[in-house]
Design a protein around this motif. Structure first.
Motif, mmCIF file in Angstrom:
data_model
loop_
_atom_site.group_PDB
_atom_site.id
_atom_site.type_symbol
_atom_site.label_atom_id
_atom_site.label_comp_id
_atom_site.label_asym_id
_atom_site.label_seq_id
_atom_site.Cartn_x
_atom_site.Cartn_y
_atom_site.Cartn_z
ATOM 1 N N LYS A 16 1.373 3.435 13.910
ATOM 2 C CA LYS A 16 2.675 3.595 13.286
ATOM 3 C C LYS A 16 2.639 3.405 11.775
ATOM 4 O O LYS A 16 3.552 3.810 11.087
ATOM 5 N N ILE A 17 1.611 2.737 11.266
ATOM 6 C CA ILE A 17 1.662 2.323 9.879
ATOM 7 C C ILE A 17 0.414 2.798 9.141
ATOM 8 O O ILE A 17 -0.706 2.566 9.563
ATOM 9 N N SER A 18 0.633 3.439 8.015
ATOM 10 C CA SER A 18 -0.466 3.992 7.224
ATOM 11 C C SER A 18 -1.082 2.935 6.309
ATOM 12 O O SER A 18 -0.506 1.869 6.087
ATOM 13 N N LYS A 19 -2.216 3.272 5.747
ATOM 14 C CA LYS A 19 -2.883 2.393 4.782
ATOM 15 C C LYS A 19 -1.983 2.187 3.566
ATOM 16 O O LYS A 19 -1.872 1.075 3.037
ATOM 17 N N GLU A 20 -1.317 3.246 3.131
ATOM 18 C CA GLU A 20 -0.401 3.149 1.992
ATOM 19 C C GLU A 20 0.692 2.124 2.268
ATOM 20 O O GLU A 20 1.010 1.286 1.415
ATOM 21 N N LEU A 21 1.247 2.166 3.465
ATOM 22 C CA LEU A 21 2.297 1.223 3.826
ATOM 23 C C LEU A 21 1.744 -0.202 3.894
ATOM 24 O O LEU A 21 2.373 -1.141 3.399
ATOM 25 N N MET A 22 0.579 -0.364 4.454
ATOM 26 C CA MET A 22 -0.019 -1.697 4.544
ATOM 27 C C MET A 22 -0.285 -2.276 3.152
ATOM 28 O O MET A 22 -0.052 -3.460 2.915
ATOM 29 N N ASP A 23 -0.756 -1.441 2.227
ATOM 30 C CA ASP A 23 -1.013 -1.911 0.864
ATOM 31 C C ASP A 23 0.287 -2.347 0.186
ATOM 32 O O ASP A 23 0.327 -3.378 -0.500
ATOM 33 N N LEU A 24 1.333 -1.577 0.361
ATOM 34 C CA LEU A 24 2.621 -1.939 -0.226
ATOM 35 C C LEU A 24 3.166 -3.220 0.406
ATOM 36 O O LEU A 24 3.724 -4.078 -0.297
ATOM 37 N N CYS A 25 2.976 -3.365 1.697
ATOM 38 C CA CYS A 25 3.392 -4.604 2.377
ATOM 39 C C CYS A 25 2.713 -5.811 1.746
ATOM 40 O O CYS A 25 3.354 -6.835 1.487
ATOM 41 N N GLN A 26 1.427 -5.695 1.514
ATOM 42 C CA GLN A 26 0.681 -6.802 0.904
ATOM 43 C C GLN A 26 1.239 -7.130 -0.472
ATOM 44 O O GLN A 26 1.376 -8.295 -0.836
ATOM 45 N N THR A 27 1.606 -6.119 -1.224
ATOM 46 C CA THR A 27 2.195 -6.327 -2.550
ATOM 47 C C THR A 27 3.483 -7.144 -2.449
ATOM 48 O O THR A 27 3.688 -8.101 -3.201
ATOM 49 N N TYR A 28 4.349 -6.757 -1.502
ATOM 50 C CA TYR A 28 5.606 -7.489 -1.351
ATOM 51 C C TYR A 28 5.383 -8.895 -0.808
ATOM 52 O O TYR A 28 6.064 -9.834 -1.224
ATOM 53 N N LEU A 29 4.436 -9.053 0.084
ATOM 54 C CA LEU A 29 4.130 -10.393 0.591
ATOM 55 C C LEU A 29 3.704 -11.315 -0.554
ATOM 56 O O LEU A 29 4.169 -12.464 -0.641
ATOM 57 N N SER A 47 8.270 -7.159 5.503
ATOM 58 C CA SER A 47 7.569 -6.355 4.497
ATOM 59 C C SER A 47 7.276 -4.947 5.026
ATOM 60 O O SER A 47 7.313 -3.977 4.275
ATOM 61 N N VAL A 48 7.001 -4.850 6.321
ATOM 62 C CA VAL A 48 6.778 -3.535 6.922
ATOM 63 C C VAL A 48 8.076 -2.729 6.873
ATOM 64 O O VAL A 48 8.090 -1.555 6.479
ATOM 65 N N TYR A 49 9.164 -3.355 7.248
ATOM 66 C CA TYR A 49 10.477 -2.696 7.223
ATOM 67 C C TYR A 49 10.848 -2.287 5.793
ATOM 68 O O TYR A 49 11.211 -1.138 5.526
ATOM 69 N N TYR A 50 10.733 -3.209 4.876
ATOM 70 C CA TYR A 50 11.095 -2.985 3.483
ATOM 71 C C TYR A 50 10.213 -1.911 2.845
ATOM 72 O O TYR A 50 10.704 -0.986 2.189
ATOM 73 N N SER A 51 8.926 -2.016 3.049
ATOM 74 C CA SER A 51 7.976 -1.073 2.453
ATOM 75 C C SER A 51 8.138 0.334 3.007
ATOM 76 O O SER A 51 7.975 1.322 2.289
ATOM 77 N N SER A 52 8.460 0.427 4.290
ATOM 78 C CA SER A 52 8.643 1.759 4.878
ATOM 79 C C SER A 52 9.771 2.504 4.180
ATOM 80 O O SER A 52 9.702 3.718 4.005
#
Length: 166
Positions: A16-29, A47-52
């Motif tokens: 469900k989640i791309s590398k791009e989304l995971m990287d952005l999640c880490q940024t927000y975390l 962060s997954v919800y927000y980043s998506s």
């Protein structure tokens, strides 16, 4: 909390989640940690919800709730501290679900046309409407596959598809 370690296997298995989304999640975390945003135990799923939303990739609260086994109510507690600006259109969800179900661009248009016809007539979430329409319009796709893709129960899909038939 290390994002990659805590959820990459879970998320990659869900497809469900791309590398791009995971990287952005880490940024927000990292950002929320520095800002000392409360409710740290919900930061990861939020962060997954927000980043998506930031990358225009629709993941519903229900999907994230199931992926992380957390209630929607608890997930939404962070909205008091981190407001969500953008809202996705049903068309974006139709595109996403069609991609997961290997449907073509023409199928997206067909589903969206039917969606517009029923949207104002029936008071239920657009995920349910989309799932029921896919079930009605593409009987070759298994109910279970539609349910797993849209995070709508099989009984709910059947119920609403029967309502839409009439």
């Amino acid at each position: 909390m290390h994002f990659e370690h805590d959820c990459s296997a879970l998320i990659n298995n869900k497809n469900k989640i791309s590398k791009e989304l995971m990287d952005l999640c880490q940024t927000y975390l990292n950002k929320w940690k520095k800002e000392n945003v409360p409710l740290k135990k919900y930061h990861l799923c939020f962060s997954v919800y927000y980043s998506s939303r930031k990358i225009n990739y629709p993941l519903s609260l229900k999907e994230i709730s199931r992926i992380f086994s957390i209630s929607i109510k608890r997930l939404c507690k962070l909205e008091k501290f981190i407001p969500i600006e953008e809202i996705f259109s049903p068309y974006q969800y139709i595109e996403k679900y069609c991609k997961y179900l290997s449907l073509r661009n023409n199928d997206i248009k067909i589903i969206f046309t039917h969606f517009k016809n029923i949207d104002k007539k029936y008071n239920t979430s657009f995920n349910i409407k989309i799932a029921a329409l896919i079930y009605l319009l593409y009987p070759n796709i298994s109910l279970k596959k539609i349910s797993n893709t849209t995070f709508v129960t099989e009984n709910t899909i059947k119920k609403w598809s029967n309502i839409f038939k009439h």
